[in-house]
Design an enzyme around this catalytic site. Structure first.
Site, PDB file in Angstrom:
ATOM      1  N   CYS A 162      19.728  67.734 -43.161  1.00 44.86           N
ATOM      2  CA  CYS A 162      18.557  67.386 -43.971  1.00 44.86           C
ATOM      3  C   CYS A 162      17.330  68.497 -43.120  1.00 44.86           C
ATOM      4  CB  CYS A 162      18.066  65.919 -43.539  1.00 44.86           C
ATOM      5  SG  CYS A 162      16.216  65.831 -43.789  1.00 44.86           S
ATOM      6  N   CYS A 188      14.266  67.020 -41.837  1.00 39.78           N
ATOM      7  CA  CYS A 188      14.729  66.378 -40.599  1.00 39.78           C
ATOM      8  C   CYS A 188      14.619  67.601 -39.399  1.00 39.78           C
ATOM      9  CB  CYS A 188      15.896  65.677 -40.443  1.00 39.78           C
ATOM     10  SG  CYS A 188      16.121  64.347 -41.777  1.00 39.78           S
TER      11      CYS A 188
END
Length: 105
Positions: free
Chosen positions: A31, A34
């Protein structure tokens, strides 16, 4: 204090039984947002002495993600006295996260 890697094994002790607020970052290695959030979470973990800052990898701890209905990441949750008091989806700046923590301290 450094960030805590939360798993189904230590979750109850670290979050549900905690006497201090717990800020959790639900994340995954694949991600992009992230990965942008990771240094912010690490900074907070190193700066906040009265808040536990934890990370939950949704790929390895999917049961915890499912338990809280995490559908998108990064998802940030703040727990106080074992109860979720804040949930936010998407990247949050350090300033935003500090405001959230201050609100529930």
């Amino acid at each position: 204090m450094s960030e805590v890697n939360l798993t189904s094994k230590n979750y109850s002790e670290e979050v549900e039984k905690s006497t201090i607020p717990v800020l959790i970052d639900f994340w995954a290695t694949w991600c992009g947002p992230c990965m942008m959030e990771a240094p912010v979470i690490e900074e907070l973990a190193n700066e906040l002495d009265d808040v536990t800052v934890g990370k939950i990898n949704v790929d390895t701890e999917s049961d915890l993600a499912i338990m809280y209905g995490v559908m998108s990441i990064p998802t940030i949750m703040l727990f106080k006295n074992g109860e979720c008091v804040y949930t936010g989806v998407g990247y949050r700046s350090k300033e935003e996260l500090l405001e959230i923590v201050e609100k529930y301290r």
